[in-house]
Motif scaffolding. Structure first.
Motif, short mmCIF file in Angstrom:
data_model
loop_
_atom_site.label_atom_id
_atom_site.label_comp_id
_atom_site.label_asym_id
_atom_site.label_seq_id
_atom_site.Cartn_x
_atom_site.Cartn_y
_atom_site.Cartn_z
N GLY A 51 0.82 -1.20 0.00
CA GLY A 51 0.00 0.00 0.00
C GLY A 51 0.86 1.25 0.00
O GLY A 51 2.09 1.19 0.01
N PRO A 52 0.21 2.42 0.02
CA PRO A 52 0.94 3.69 -0.02
C PRO A 52 1.62 4.01 1.32
O PRO A 52 1.26 3.47 2.36
N ILE A 53 2.58 4.92 1.26
CA ILE A 53 3.26 5.39 2.48
C ILE A 53 2.30 6.26 3.28
O ILE A 53 1.62 7.13 2.73
N LYS A 54 2.27 6.01 4.59
CA LYS A 54 1.46 6.81 5.51
C LYS A 54 2.36 7.33 6.63
O LYS A 54 3.43 6.79 6.86
N HIS A 55 1.89 8.36 7.31
CA HIS A 55 2.63 8.98 8.42
C HIS A 55 1.71 8.98 9.65
O HIS A 55 1.18 10.03 10.02
N PRO A 56 1.54 7.83 10.32
CA PRO A 56 0.58 7.75 11.42
C PRO A 56 0.92 8.63 12.62
O PRO A 56 0.04 9.00 13.38
N GLY A 57 2.19 8.99 12.80
CA GLY A 57 2.60 9.85 13.91
C GLY A 57 2.84 11.28 13.48
O GLY A 57 3.46 12.05 14.20
N GLY A 58 2.38 11.65 12.29
CA GLY A 58 2.64 12.98 11.76
C GLY A 58 3.88 12.97 10.88
O GLY A 58 4.58 11.96 10.78
N PRO A 59 4.19 14.09 10.23
CA PRO A 59 5.27 14.14 9.25
C PRO A 59 6.66 13.86 9.83
O PRO A 59 7.56 13.46 9.09
N GLU A 60 6.86 14.03 11.12
CA GLU A 60 8.17 13.79 11.73
C GLU A 60 8.28 12.39 12.33
O GLU A 60 9.33 11.99 12.81
N GLY A 61 7.17 11.65 12.32
CA GLY A 61 7.16 10.32 12.92
C GLY A 61 7.56 9.24 11.94
O GLY A 61 8.07 9.52 10.84
N PRO A 62 7.30 8.00 12.30
CA PRO A 62 7.65 6.90 11.41
C PRO A 62 6.80 6.90 10.15
O PRO A 62 5.68 7.41 10.15
N LYS A 63 7.35 6.34 9.09
CA LYS A 63 6.62 6.13 7.85
C LYS A 63 6.21 4.66 7.83
O LYS A 63 6.99 3.79 8.23
N THR A 64 4.98 4.38 7.38
CA THR A 64 4.53 3.01 7.32
C THR A 64 3.83 2.72 6.00
O THR A 64 3.37 3.64 5.31
#
Length: 137
Positions: free
Chosen positions: A94-107
């Motif tokens: 799937g696409p890249i997401k930023h669950p912790g905001g732009p400075e957090g981990p990428k998933t």
């Protein structure tokens, strides 16, 4: 004590092994045990020991993943490059997401042939590897 590995029962051993090999796992060995089924032990090349076991028990029929298991999380160095490599290998992340905001981990998420969900995680450069007690302080 420490966790040794996660074990998944799979419906089609060859199909699942092809999927996990494309994901980046390497085979450590196989065990054929009548009661336990056919076992394939895997690890990532940088890991010194097993981290995943595929269990194939054809007599038990197809796998039903709806038993409470949620997902397997795998850390990657560079998520974008990993997703590109997986797509080239015929997998469908799937696409890249930023669950912790732009400075957090990428998933990003991926689903194996039996429906097991896999979360691919790229930690921010300044973060320690994995989740530790420091994460919550």
């Amino acid at each position: 004590m420490k966790t040794l590995f996660v074990s998944y029962r799979v419906t089609d051993l060859d199909h699942s092994l092809a999927f996990y090999t494309a994901l980046g796992y390497a085979e450590l060995g196989r065990v054929r045990a009548a009661d336990a089924g056919h076992l394939v032990i895997l690890h990532f090349p940088d890991e010194p020991a097993a981290s995943l076991e595929l269990v194939h028990r054809p007599a038990e029929g197809p796998v039903d993943v709806g038993t409470g298991f949620d997902h397997l999380a795998i850390q990657v160095d560079t998520l974008a490059a990993t997703l590109e490599r997986l797509a080239e290998a015929g997998l469908a992340p799937g696409p890249i997401k930023h669950p912790g905001g732009p400075e957090g981990p990428k998933t990003a998420w991926l689903t194996d042939p039996d429906g097991y969900r896999i979360e691919l995680v790229e930690w921010p450069p300044e973060s320690p590897d994995g989740i530790t007690a420091e994460t919550f302080s």
